[in-house]
Every structure is written in structure tokens, then in C-alpha cells.
Design a protein around this motif. Structure first.
Motif, PDB file in Angstrom:
ATOM      1  N   ASP A  52     -30.657  33.516  20.854  1.00 32.32           N
ATOM      2  CA  ASP A  52     -31.073  34.542  19.901  1.00 32.32           C
ATOM      3  C   ASP A  52     -31.434  35.776  20.726  1.00 32.32           C
ATOM      4  OD1 ASP A  52     -32.874  32.243  17.730  1.00 32.32           O
ATOM      5  OD2 ASP A  52     -30.742  32.653  17.930  1.00 32.32           O
ATOM      6  N   VAL A  53     -30.878  36.922  20.377  1.00 30.10           N
ATOM      7  CA  VAL A  53     -31.057  38.138  21.171  1.00 30.10           C
ATOM      8  C   VAL A  53     -31.815  39.175  20.358  1.00 30.10           C
ATOM      9  CG1 VAL A  53     -29.857  40.002  22.381  1.00 30.10           C
ATOM     10  CG2 VAL A  53     -28.938  37.673  22.448  1.00 30.10           C
ATOM     11  N   ASP A  54     -32.916  39.665  20.954  1.00 29.09           N
ATOM     12  CA  ASP A  54     -33.691  40.748  20.341  1.00 29.09           C
ATOM     13  C   ASP A  54     -33.289  42.065  20.983  1.00 29.09           C
ATOM     14  OD1 ASP A  54     -36.576  38.648  20.316  1.00 29.09           O
ATOM     15  OD2 ASP A  54     -35.261  39.125  18.643  1.00 29.09           O
ATOM     16  N   SER A  55     -32.979  43.055  20.174  1.00 29.55           N
ATOM     17  CA  SER A  55     -32.619  44.378  20.677  1.00 29.55           C
ATOM     18  C   SER A  55     -33.145  45.429  19.710  1.00 29.55           C
ATOM     19  CB  SER A  55     -31.098  44.496  20.813  1.00 29.55           C
ATOM     20  OG  SER A  55     -30.746  45.783  21.253  1.00 29.55           O
ATOM     21  N   LEU A  56     -34.053  46.243  20.206  1.00 33.56           N
ATOM     22  CA  LEU A  56     -34.621  47.335  19.412  1.00 33.56           C
ATOM     23  C   LEU A  56     -35.178  46.852  18.074  1.00 33.56           C
ATOM     24  CD1 LEU A  56     -31.847  49.994  20.110  1.00 33.56           C
ATOM     25  CD2 LEU A  56     -34.062  49.755  21.258  1.00 33.56           C
ATOM     26  N   GLY A  57     -35.836  45.700  18.106  1.00 36.03           N
ATOM     27  CA  GLY A  57     -36.466  45.173  16.909  1.00 36.03           C
ATOM     28  C   GLY A  57     -35.569  44.353  16.000  1.00 36.03           C
TER      29      GLY A  57
ATOM     30  N   ALA B 261     -20.692  39.929  25.170  1.00 41.68           N
ATOM     31  CA  ALA B 261     -22.114  39.955  24.803  1.00 41.68           C
ATOM     32  C   ALA B 261     -22.986  39.400  25.923  1.00 41.68           C
ATOM     33  CB  ALA B 261     -22.336  39.165  23.516  1.00 41.68           C
ATOM     34  N   GLY B 262     -22.504  38.396  26.641  1.00 41.51           N
ATOM     35  CA  GLY B 262     -23.264  37.800  27.733  1.00 41.51           C
ATOM     36  C   GLY B 262     -23.308  38.662  28.974  1.00 41.51           C
ATOM     37  N   ALA B 263     -22.279  39.435  29.213  1.00 47.54           N
ATOM     38  CA  ALA B 263     -22.231  40.294  30.398  1.00 47.54           C
ATOM     39  C   ALA B 263     -23.163  41.482  30.266  1.00 47.54           C
ATOM     40  CB  ALA B 263     -20.802  40.778  30.628  1.00 47.54           C
ATOM     41  N   ARG B 264     -23.365  41.958  29.064  1.00 50.83           N
ATOM     42  CA  ARG B 264     -24.195  43.140  28.849  1.00 50.83           C
ATOM     43  C   ARG B 264     -25.634  42.935  29.311  1.00 50.83           C
ATOM     44  NH1 ARG B 264     -21.819  44.984  24.253  1.00 50.83           N
ATOM     45  NH2 ARG B 264     -22.732  43.219  23.212  1.00 50.83           N
ATOM     46  N   PRO B 265     -26.371  41.908  28.834  1.00 47.24           N
ATOM     47  CA  PRO B 265     -27.753  41.759  29.299  1.00 47.24           C
ATOM     48  C   PRO B 265     -27.840  41.339  30.755  1.00 47.24           C
ATOM     49  CG  PRO B 265     -27.217  40.049  27.708  1.00 47.24           C
ATOM     50  CD  PRO B 265     -26.062  40.996  27.751  1.00 47.24           C
TER      51      PRO B 265
END
Length: 78
Positions: free
Chosen positions: A13-18, A55-59
Motif C-alpha cells: 500500500d503506497v501513501d503519496s500526498l495523502g 511503480a516499484g522503480a519510482r520510490p
């Protein structure tokens, strides 16, 4: 992490800017064997290849800007 028949996905689960996105696929997994055996309620996997998704490479890139594009990692799920 889900592994079935020697292949699977690493999700989070990814949190980004709320905003929270559930079950984002961070990597596609491939194992040399499909056999999973628990010892003392723990399953240990060796030689699992993880290929980062977009999506995994970005963080990963944001948290380790000087890391080489391909590094060996350990993932523990509890």
C-alpha cells in the motif's frame, strides 16, 4: 508478497500526498522452485529474481539516488 507456482508479485500500500493506493505491484517475482516448505512457521526463499515495475522503480530511485540500477535486496514480510 504473493508467490504461486514459482512466480508472483511484491505489492504494498503506497501513501503519496495523502492518497493511499492499495496493492501497488512493486516487482514481479520469479523463483527457481515452486516448492514452499515452512520450518518453524517461516518460509525462506533463495534465488528469487525481482524485476521492478515502473511503480516499484519510482520510490526506490527516490530513496537511494546513488544506488546502481540493479542491486541485490532482501525482503522480509511479517
Amino acid at each position: 508478497m504473493e508467490l504461486d507456482g514459482g512466480s508472483g508479485e511484491l505489492t504494498a500500500d503506497v501513501d503519496s500526498l495523502g492518497d493511499t493506493s492499495e496493492d501497488v505491484v512493486l516487482a514481479d517475482l520469479s523463483a527457481d522452485t515452486a516448492d514452499l516448505t515452512a520450518r518453524d512457521d517461516v518460509i525462506t526463499l533463495d534465488d528469487v529474481t525481482a524485476t521492478l515495475t515502473k511503480a516499484g522503480a519510482r520510490p526506490s530511485a527516490a530513496s537511494t539516488p546513488k544506488a546502481p540500477p540493479s542491486t541485490r535486496s532482501t525482503c522480509r514480510s511479517r
